[in-house]
Design an enzyme around this catalytic site. Structure first.
Site, mmCIF file in Angstrom:
data_model
loop_
_atom_site.group_PDB
_atom_site.id
_atom_site.type_symbol
_atom_site.label_atom_id
_atom_site.label_comp_id
_atom_site.label_asym_id
_atom_site.label_seq_id
_atom_site.Cartn_x
_atom_site.Cartn_y
_atom_site.Cartn_z
ATOM 1 N N ARG A 11 32.519 40.508 28.134
ATOM 2 C CA ARG A 11 33.020 41.051 26.869
ATOM 3 C C ARG A 11 32.889 40.085 25.700
ATOM 4 O O ARG A 11 32.751 40.504 24.559
ATOM 5 C CB ARG A 11 34.492 41.446 27.040
ATOM 6 N N HIS A 41 37.183 36.528 56.253
ATOM 7 C CA HIS A 41 36.434 35.418 56.855
ATOM 8 C C HIS A 41 36.739 35.238 58.353
ATOM 9 O O HIS A 41 35.836 35.110 59.168
ATOM 10 C CB HIS A 41 36.727 34.106 56.133
HETATM 11 C C1 BG6 Z 1 37.754 32.190 49.574
HETATM 12 C C2 BG6 Z 1 39.249 32.261 49.453
HETATM 13 O O1 BG6 Z 1 37.229 33.443 49.927
HETATM 14 O O2 BG6 Z 1 37.409 31.234 50.562
HETATM 15 C C3 BG6 Z 1 39.825 30.907 49.116
HETATM 16 O O3 BG6 Z 1 39.591 33.199 48.443
HETATM 17 C C4 BG6 Z 1 39.353 29.854 50.104
HETATM 18 O O4 BG6 Z 1 41.251 30.945 49.084
HETATM 19 C C5 BG6 Z 1 37.838 29.912 50.266
HETATM 20 O O5 BG6 Z 1 39.744 28.582 49.620
HETATM 21 C C6 BG6 Z 1 37.393 29.001 51.383
HETATM 22 O O6 BG6 Z 1 35.990 28.923 51.380
HETATM 23 P P1 BG6 Z 1 35.231 27.623 51.897
HETATM 24 O O7 BG6 Z 1 33.791 27.988 51.737
HETATM 25 O O8 BG6 Z 1 35.668 26.492 51.027
HETATM 26 O O9 BG6 Z 1 35.647 27.428 53.312
#
Ligand code: BG6
Length: 489
Positions: A46, A240
Site C-alpha cells: 500500500r 512444522h
Molecule cells: C516459524 C515460526 O514458522 O518458524 C517461528 O513462526 C519460529 O515462531 C520459526 O521461530 C522457526 O524456524 P527456523 O527455521 O528458525 O527453525
C-alpha cells in the site's frame, strides 16, 4: 541451471517476510545465475513508494540479512539484482494500482511463468484473488504462494481453502511450510528411502519410541501480537512438527512426486489418535534463573504486555499413530522458545536385543539413531561394542558419527536455504514440498480438540525458566513411561 522466464509479484512486498526471507532468497538465486535475464520481480504494497525508494529498501534488507555477513559469495551483484526489481503501490481492497499492474504484466503467456506471492494476512487472500481475476491477470497456469498461518483452526482453514479454490485450482496453490524446504528435512526422505539399512527396521517391531525436538533460544520479541493469539501449538506443532512427523512415519510413496508424497503424509495425520489431556504439557517462559547468563531479561508475559496471558511458548506431547506400522510405538514431540539451545533433532530409539547372551552384568543396550536437522546437520548411530581391555565381555555404547559439513566439505554451507529452494520449486511447478489443502485441514482437525480442551478446562501453561530445557512436567511425561528426553539436555 536457470529456471524459466517468470514474473513474480510479491504482495506485502515491504513486509517483514519479504525483507527477511523472500527477497534475500531471490538475491542468492540471482547470484547463483539461476534467474534468467528476463525474470521480473515486482514488489507491491500500500505504501506510496517510488521504484527507487523500494530498491533502497531492498538494498537495506539485503545488507541487514546474513548476505552482508559473507553469504554474498558472488559479491557486487546487488545492483544487477535491483535492476530487476520494480514497485507498484497497490491496495488489495481498492481500485488503486491494479490498472498499472495489468499494464506492466500484460496478459499471461505460455512462455512466462506468472507467480503471485501472497505475503499478507489471510484476510486479504479473497480480495487479492478477486482483483487478480477482475483485471485478467491470471490464467490456469498462474501460481499463487501462501504463507502460514493457514487459518487458526479447522473452520478458518476450510474457509481459506474454499476461497482459494473458487479462484484457483489446487495445482496452482503453493502453501509454504518452510521446514519442508530445509536441506536436512528432505534428507529424511533420502535416508529412509535411499538406504536398505533403515527401512526394514522402521516399525513398531524394532522401534521403541521416537522423539522429535525443535528447540529455540529466541523468544517472541517483535511478534508478540501475532504470537500471543497463536502459541506454540498453532505456530509450530500444527505445521512444522507435524510435517516432520509425517516424513518420519509415512509409508514409502511409489515415487517422489507431489501427490504420491502428500497422499502418504495425509494418511499419517489421519491415523493420529486424539491426544489424551495427560499426554500433553504446555509451558510459558519466565525470567532466567539468576546467573543463567544470556541478555534476555523479559518473561513471556512481559514481552507480550499481558500479565495474565495463558498462551503457551512450549508444548510437549505424546502421540500415537494407529496403523499397522506404528501401533504401540509412541512419538514424543516437543518445541519451545527461550530454551537452553537451538536444536532440531529426531531420535529414533530402537528396542533392546531380545536376549542378552552376555548376562545381566553387561547391562541394557539399544541402538539410537539421531538425525540432527539444525544446527550441525548430521546423523549419529549409537552402536554397542565390547569395552576394550582384558576385563571380560563388558559392553559400551559408542557413536558412529557423521556431520554433513565434514562429509560433504564446504558444499553444505552453499546449499540453498529453505526459501531459495521453495521459490525455485514454485517457478518450476513442483508442488512436492508444499502442503496440500486436505493435509492442512487434517492437521487442524487433530490440533483443534487439544486447543479446545485447554480453553474449556481454563488450562494455564506451566512456567519454565528462560534458558532451561522446559517445564519439569515435560520430564515427568517421559519418566512416567520410564524414558528420558534426549537432545537439548
Ligand atoms: C516459524 C515460526 O514458522 O518458524 C517461528 O513462526 C519460529 O515462531 C520459526 O521461530 C522457526 O524456524 P527456523 O527455521 O528458525 O527453525
Amino acid at each position: 541451471i536457470p529456471v524459466q522466464a517468470f514474473d513474480l509479484v510479491i504482495f506485502g512486498g515491504t513486509g517483514d517476510l519479504a525483507q527477511r526471507k523472500i527477497l534475500p532468497a531471490l538475491y542468492r538465486r540471482h547470484c547463483a545465475g539461476q534467474l534468467p535475464d528476463t525474470a521480473r520481480i515486482i514488489g507491491a504494497a500500500r505504501a506510496e513508494l517510488s521504484r527507487r525508494d523500494y530498491q533502497s529498501l531492498v538494498r537495506a534488507a539485503l545488507q541487514a540479512g546474513d548476505i552482508s555477513a559473507g553469504k554474498d559469495a558472488a559479491g557486487g551483484q546487488v545492483d544487477s539484482f535491483l535492476a530487476r526489481i520494480n514497485y507498484l503501490a497497490i491496495d488489495a481492497t481498492e481500485a488503486e494500482g491494479w490498472q498499472t499492474l495489468a499494464q506492466t504484466l500484460g496478459r499471461p503467456t505460455a512462455d512466462r511463468v506468472r507467480v503471485f506471492y501472497f505475503s499478507v494476512g489471510p484476510a486479504l487472500f479473497a480480495p487479492l484473488a478477486e482483483q487478480i481475476w477482475a483485471h485478467d491477470l491470471a490464467d490456469d497456469q498462474t501460481r499463487i504462494v501462501v504463507e502460514k498461518p493457514f487459518g487458526h483452526d479447522l473452520a478458518s482453514a476450510k474457509a481459506l481453502n474454499r476461497t482459494l479454490a473458487s479462484h484457483f485450482d489446487e495445482s496452482q496453490i503453493y502453501r509454504i511450510d518452510h521446514y519442508l524446504g530445509k536441506e536436512t528435512v528432505q534428507n529424511l526422505m533420502a535416508i529412509r528411502f535411499g538406504n536398505m539399512l533403515f527401512e526394514p527396521l522402521w516399525n513398531s517391531q524394532y522401534v521403541d519410541h521416537i522423539q522429535v525436538t525443535v528447540a529455540e533460544t529466541v523468544g517472541v520479541e517483535g511478534r508478540a501480537s501475532y504470537y500471543d493469539k497463536s502459541g506454540a501449538m498453532r505456530d509450530m506443532v500444527q505445521n512444522h512438527l507435524m510435517q516432520l512427523l509425517c516424513l518420519i512415519a509415512m509409508e514409502p510413496p511409489a515415487k517422489f512426486d507431489p501427490d504420491a508424497v502428500r497422499d502418504e503424509k495425509l494418511k499419517v495425520i489421519r491415523a493420529l489418535e486424539p491426544v489424551e489431556p495427560h499426554h500433553i504439557v504446555r509451558g510459558q517462559y519466565a525470567l532466567a534463573q539468576e546467573g543463567a547468563g544470556g541478555d534476555e531479561d523479559q518473561s513471556y508475559r512481559e514481552t507480550v504486555g499481558d500479565p495474565r496471558s495463558s498462551t503457551e511458548s512450549y508444548v510437549a506431547l505424546k502421540a500415537h499413530i494407529s496403523n499397522w506400522r506404528w501401533a504401540g510405538t509412541p512419538f514424543y514431540l516437543r518445541t519451545g522458545k527461550r530454551l537452553v539451545a537451538r536444536s532440531s533433532v529426531i531420535n529414533v530409539f530402537f528396542k533392546d536385543a531380545p536376549h542378552s547372551i552376555f548376562g545381566a552384568d553387561a547391562g541394557r543396550h539399544a541402538n539410537l539413531l539421531t538425525i540432527r536437522l539444525q544446527p550441525d546437520e548430521g546423523i549419529t548411530l549409537k552402536v554397542t561394542i565390547k569395552e576394550p581391555g582384558p576385563g571380560g565381555m563388558r559392553l559400551i555404547d559408542v557413536p558412529l558419527d557423521m556431520s554433513f559439513a565434514q562429509a560433504l566439505g564446504a558444499d553444505i554451507d552453499d546449499a540453498p536455504d529453505a526459501y531459495e529452494r521453495l521459490i525455485t520449486d514454485v517457478i518450476r511447478g513442483n508442488q512436492t514440498l508444499f502442503m496440500r489443502g486436505d493435509e492442512v485441514e487434517a492437521a487442524w482437525a487433530w490440533t483443534d480438540p487439544i486447543i479446545a480442551g485447554w480453553t474449556s478446562r481454563g488450562d494455564v501453561p506451566k512456567p519454565y525458566d528462560s534458558g532451561s530445557t522446559g517445564p519439569g512436567d515435560a520430564d515427568l511425561l517421559m519418566r512416567r513411561d520410564q524414558r528420558d528426553w534426549q537432545g537439548i539436555n
